[in-house]
Motif scaffolding. Structure first.
Motif, PDB file in Angstrom:
ATOM      1  N   TRP A  99      -8.162  -4.166   1.269  1.00  0.00           N
ATOM      2  CA  TRP A  99      -8.984  -4.352   2.478  1.00  0.00           C
ATOM      3  C   TRP A  99      -9.748  -3.126   2.938  1.00  0.00           C
ATOM      4  O   TRP A  99     -10.508  -3.217   3.892  1.00  0.00           O
ATOM      5  CB  TRP A  99      -8.152  -4.896   3.628  1.00  0.00           C
ATOM      6  CG  TRP A  99      -6.905  -4.145   3.959  1.00  0.00           C
ATOM      7  CD1 TRP A  99      -6.825  -2.897   4.490  1.00  0.00           C
ATOM      8  CD2 TRP A  99      -5.573  -4.609   3.793  1.00  0.00           C
ATOM      9  NE1 TRP A  99      -5.512  -2.555   4.660  1.00  0.00           N
ATOM     10  CE2 TRP A  99      -4.719  -3.591   4.248  1.00  0.00           C
ATOM     11  CE3 TRP A  99      -5.009  -5.799   3.311  1.00  0.00           C
ATOM     12  CZ2 TRP A  99      -3.337  -3.724   4.222  1.00  0.00           C
ATOM     13  CZ3 TRP A  99      -3.638  -5.924   3.293  1.00  0.00           C
ATOM     14  CH2 TRP A  99      -2.828  -4.892   3.746  1.00  0.00           C
ATOM     15  N   PHE A 158       4.906   1.756   0.553  1.00  0.00           N
ATOM     16  CA  PHE A 158       5.467   2.614   1.602  1.00  0.00           C
ATOM     17  C   PHE A 158       6.466   3.607   0.991  1.00  0.00           C
ATOM     18  O   PHE A 158       7.519   3.895   1.572  1.00  0.00           O
ATOM     19  CB  PHE A 158       6.174   1.790   2.688  1.00  0.00           C
ATOM     20  CG  PHE A 158       5.272   1.014   3.616  1.00  0.00           C
ATOM     21  CD1 PHE A 158       4.258   0.212   3.136  1.00  0.00           C
ATOM     22  CD2 PHE A 158       5.474   1.071   4.998  1.00  0.00           C
ATOM     23  CE1 PHE A 158       3.434  -0.509   4.005  1.00  0.00           C
ATOM     24  CE2 PHE A 158       4.653   0.352   5.874  1.00  0.00           C
ATOM     25  CZ  PHE A 158       3.638  -0.439   5.367  1.00  0.00           C
ATOM     26  N   LYS A 171       0.835  -1.210   0.000  1.00  0.00           N
ATOM     27  CA  LYS A 171       0.000   0.000   0.000  1.00  0.00           C
ATOM     28  C   LYS A 171       0.869   1.259   0.000  1.00  0.00           C
ATOM     29  O   LYS A 171       2.054   1.208   0.347  1.00  0.00           O
ATOM     30  CB  LYS A 171      -0.915  -0.014   1.221  1.00  0.00           C
ATOM     31  CG  LYS A 171      -0.174   0.040   2.552  1.00  0.00           C
ATOM     32  CD  LYS A 171      -1.105  -0.255   3.713  1.00  0.00           C
ATOM     33  CE  LYS A 171      -0.369  -0.166   5.037  1.00  0.00           C
ATOM     34  NZ  LYS A 171      -1.209  -0.584   6.170  1.00  0.00           N
ATOM     35  N   HIS A 210      -6.493  -7.723  12.698  1.00  0.00           N
ATOM     36  CA  HIS A 210      -5.278  -6.909  12.763  1.00  0.00           C
ATOM     37  C   HIS A 210      -5.045  -6.569  14.229  1.00  0.00           C
ATOM     38  O   HIS A 210      -5.995  -6.290  14.957  1.00  0.00           O
ATOM     39  CB  HIS A 210      -5.487  -5.645  11.921  1.00  0.00           C
ATOM     40  CG  HIS A 210      -4.218  -4.876  11.629  1.00  0.00           C
ATOM     41  ND1 HIS A 210      -3.060  -5.476  11.173  1.00  0.00           N
ATOM     42  CD2 HIS A 210      -3.944  -3.545  11.700  1.00  0.00           C
ATOM     43  CE1 HIS A 210      -2.132  -4.540  10.981  1.00  0.00           C
ATOM     44  NE2 HIS A 210      -2.637  -3.372  11.292  1.00  0.00           N
ATOM     45  N   ARG A 216       0.754 -10.694   6.849  1.00  0.00           N
ATOM     46  CA  ARG A 216       0.719  -9.475   6.030  1.00  0.00           C
ATOM     47  C   ARG A 216       1.881  -8.572   6.439  1.00  0.00           C
ATOM     48  O   ARG A 216       1.823  -7.896   7.456  1.00  0.00           O
ATOM     49  CB  ARG A 216      -0.614  -8.735   6.229  1.00  0.00           C
ATOM     50  CG  ARG A 216      -1.856  -9.564   5.861  1.00  0.00           C
ATOM     51  CD  ARG A 216      -3.113  -8.711   5.968  1.00  0.00           C
ATOM     52  NE  ARG A 216      -3.205  -8.018   7.230  1.00  0.00           N
ATOM     53  CZ  ARG A 216      -3.781  -8.514   8.329  1.00  0.00           C
ATOM     54  NH1 ARG A 216      -4.373  -9.706   8.303  1.00  0.00           N
ATOM     55  NH2 ARG A 216      -3.795  -7.825   9.438  1.00  0.00           N
ATOM     56  N   ILE A 217       2.926  -8.570   5.631  1.00  0.00           N
ATOM     57  CA  ILE A 217       4.139  -7.840   6.005  1.00  0.00           C
ATOM     58  C   ILE A 217       4.311  -6.598   5.152  1.00  0.00           C
ATOM     59  O   ILE A 217       4.504  -6.684   3.937  1.00  0.00           O
ATOM     60  CB  ILE A 217       5.392  -8.745   5.835  1.00  0.00           C
ATOM     61  CG1 ILE A 217       5.231 -10.045   6.630  1.00  0.00           C
ATOM     62  CG2 ILE A 217       6.646  -7.973   6.264  1.00  0.00           C
ATOM     63  CD1 ILE A 217       5.174  -9.878   8.126  1.00  0.00           C
ATOM     64  N   GLY A 218       4.225  -5.438   5.812  1.00  0.00           N
ATOM     65  CA  GLY A 218       4.500  -4.172   5.145  1.00  0.00           C
ATOM     66  C   GLY A 218       5.832  -3.621   5.615  1.00  0.00           C
ATOM     67  O   GLY A 218       6.883  -3.837   5.003  1.00  0.00           O
ATOM     68  N   ALA A 219       5.801  -2.915   6.748  1.00  0.00           N
ATOM     69  CA  ALA A 219       6.971  -2.209   7.273  1.00  0.00           C
ATOM     70  C   ALA A 219       8.273  -3.002   7.149  1.00  0.00           C
ATOM     71  O   ALA A 219       9.301  -2.477   6.705  1.00  0.00           O
ATOM     72  CB  ALA A 219       6.715  -1.843   8.734  1.00  0.00           C
ATOM     73  N   ALA A 230       0.896  -8.818  11.283  1.00  0.00           N
ATOM     74  CA  ALA A 230       1.680  -7.951  10.406  1.00  0.00           C
ATOM     75  C   ALA A 230       3.147  -8.051  10.851  1.00  0.00           C
ATOM     76  O   ALA A 230       3.536  -9.034  11.488  1.00  0.00           O
ATOM     77  CB  ALA A 230       1.140  -6.524  10.460  1.00  0.00           C
ATOM     78  N   THR A 231       3.951  -7.046  10.533  1.00  0.00           N
ATOM     79  CA  THR A 231       5.396  -7.159  10.784  1.00  0.00           C
ATOM     80  C   THR A 231       5.727  -7.455  12.246  1.00  0.00           C
ATOM     81  O   THR A 231       6.409  -8.441  12.559  1.00  0.00           O
ATOM     82  CB  THR A 231       6.121  -5.863  10.357  1.00  0.00           C
ATOM     83  OG1 THR A 231       5.972  -5.698   8.948  1.00  0.00           O
ATOM     84  CG2 THR A 231       7.604  -5.919  10.710  1.00  0.00           C
TER      85      THR A 231
HETATM   86  C1  LIG Z   1      -0.627  -1.679   6.802  1.00  0.00           C
HETATM   87  C2  LIG Z   1      -1.267  -2.944   7.188  1.00  0.00           C
HETATM   88  C3  LIG Z   1      -0.495  -4.105   7.337  1.00  0.00           C
HETATM   89  C4  LIG Z   1       1.012  -4.093   7.305  1.00  0.00           C
HETATM   90  O1  LIG Z   1       1.453  -3.750   8.585  1.00  0.00           O
HETATM   91  P1  LIG Z   1       3.008  -3.607   8.902  1.00  0.00           P
HETATM   92  O2  LIG Z   1       3.082  -3.344  10.350  1.00  0.00           O
HETATM   93  O3  LIG Z   1       3.468  -2.449   8.062  1.00  0.00           O
HETATM   94  O4  LIG Z   1       3.650  -4.866   8.483  1.00  0.00           O
HETATM   95  C5  LIG Z   1      -1.157  -5.294   7.585  1.00  0.00           C
HETATM   96  N1  LIG Z   1      -2.488  -5.342   7.695  1.00  0.00           N
HETATM   97  C6  LIG Z   1      -3.261  -4.244   7.586  1.00  0.00           C
HETATM   98  C7  LIG Z   1      -4.738  -4.374   7.731  1.00  0.00           C
HETATM   99  C8  LIG Z   1      -2.675  -3.004   7.343  1.00  0.00           C
HETATM  100  O5  LIG Z   1      -3.436  -1.911   7.247  1.00  0.00           O
END
Ligand SMILES: *Cc1c(COP(=O)(O)O)cnc(C)c1O
Length: 385
Positions: A89, A49, A45, A173, A229-232, A213-214
């Motif tokens: 989402w 980043f 997203k 989440h 779900r890995i972003g950061a 998530a992360t």
């Molecule tokens: C942004 C987001 C993530 C990623 O989270 P990080 O802490 O960046 O890994 C996962 N799930 C949802 C619903 C998010 O909004």
């Protein structure tokens, strides 16, 4: 601003430049592929980043699906040729569900209204929408409240029976996963397990459940689920500050515009909020808060030039900032590093977050549109596009 791939050039840059180290992102993605045993959903997203087009790289390194906040972001990934499952989402009721369903975008659903919108689109297209029901576990934000979960599952099951949707996933989440000993973590995990049980009890058979998530993945507080779900973390940011494996992928540099010698007691910038306490040299950089240097970091932030850190002095302006270089007289055009991975002693995104009283996420996602972007591979140079 389009991204270009150019050979590495540490020499002169002509404009402010954000360089993205694709190999750092690849290494981070490999780390999470290992850690999750191949259950990596890469979260891309907000233009990954702020890192730009990294989808094919993270898929090559093991991501089996991608996650974004909006349908527009998901459609952009499809247009770029991505073929793995993509989940969006956060979908307003008027979003383009028709395009989403026809492009096989998975949709997060947290309300009966959103469910109905997906059913309408699926009905018109004559195909099933792929949905992930999203349960609120204590964040009180974007998931379905516990009081509505049961009826949402029942409605979803009915729509599934009618052939309009397929409930492929259940998601939650976590709100406090960056603090592993926070009591909220266990509560949210138990609520997620209960939400999944309740969905199954109502006849749903989601192929995947995903919670972490992360931070929850690194610390383990999210437990073991089918996807993470890995972003950061992909971008080197570890909210739990416990991993040593991750690497920042961004470097922000700018050329010096001009330099000058000044005496003591000279005010610098708007409001003369800084006054020199000795004769010194100042240099002007063409980056300000419109380019992503938070004004809140004024009087604290540093940059890196000629092998050492130098303070930004005066208030950061919209388009520019001034640094105090002491006895060093910088040359116009000389390159100054605002932040980087930190290997040479330069400030990192974490330093900038601290100086601005915010988190790394906000620094990396707010670099302005007029900063030019280049994607680099440290080891393998790509030919210019
Ligand atoms: C942004 C987001 C993530 C990623 O989270 P990080 O802490 O960046 O890994 C996962 N799930 C949802 C619903 C998010 O909004």
């Amino acid at each position: 601003m389009p991204y270009a791939s150019r050979p590495r050039a540490d020499a002169v840059i002509s404009t402010p430049e954000l360089s993205v180290d694709e190999d750092a992102i690849r290494a981070n993605a490999r780390y999470f592929t290992r850690l999750t045993r191949g259950r990596l959903m890469a979260v891309l997203k907000a233009d990954a980043f702020g890192h730009g087009p990294v989808a094919s790289a993270v898929v090559e390194e093991g991501a089996t699906s991608l996650g974004v906040a909006s349908i527009d972001e998901a459609l952009a990934l499809r247009r770029s040729g991505v073929d793995v499952p993509v989940l969006s989402w956060l979908n307003p009721i008027g979003a383009d569900f028709l395009s989403a369903v026809s492009e096989r975008v998975d949709l997060g659903v947290a309300s009966a209204d959103a469910l109905h919108a997906t059913v309408r689109a699926a009905h018109r297209l004559g195909r099933r929408a792929r949905l992930h029901l999203h349960a609120d576990l204590g964040m009180t934000r974007d998931g379905a409240p516990a009081s509505e979960w049961r009826s949402l599952c029942e409605l979803a099951r009915t729509a599934e029976r009618q052939g309009h949707v397929q409930i492929v996933g259940i998601m939650g989440h976590m709100s406090c996963a960056d603090r592993p000993d926070h009591p909220q973590n266990l509560r949210e995990r138990l609520r997620f397990d209960a939400a999944v049980r309740s969905a199954r009890h109502r006849g749903l058979a989601p192929a995947v459940t995903h919670l972490a998530a992360t931070a929850a993945t690194i610390t383990g507080v999210g437990g073991d689920h089918d996807l993470h779900r890995i972003g950061a973390g992909l971008y080197g940011i570890d909210p739990s500050r416990t991993s040593r494996e991750l690497r920042f992928a961004l470097a922000l540099r700018a050329p010096v515009i001009s330099a000058r010698r000044v005496g003591a007691d000279v005010g610098v910038g708007y409001g003369a909020r800084f006054t020199t306490d000795r004769p010194t040299h100042l240099a002007l950089l063409p980056l300000g808060y419109a380019d992503g240097l938070p004004r809140a970091a004024s009087h604290r932030a540093e940059v890196f030039v000629r092998g050492r850190r130098r303070p930004i002095v005066g208030l950061i302006s919209m388009d520019m900032a001034v640094i105090d270089t002491g006895d060093d007289v910088l040359n116009p055009g000389e390159t100054v590093t605002i932040f980087g991975p930190g290997d040479q002693g330069e400030p990192t995104v974490a330093d900038w977050a601290r100086w601005s009283d915010t988190i790394e996420h906000e620094i990396v996602t707010r670099i302005g549109a007029r900063v030019s972007r280049v994607t680099r591979r440290t080891h393998i140079e790509r030919t210019p596009e």
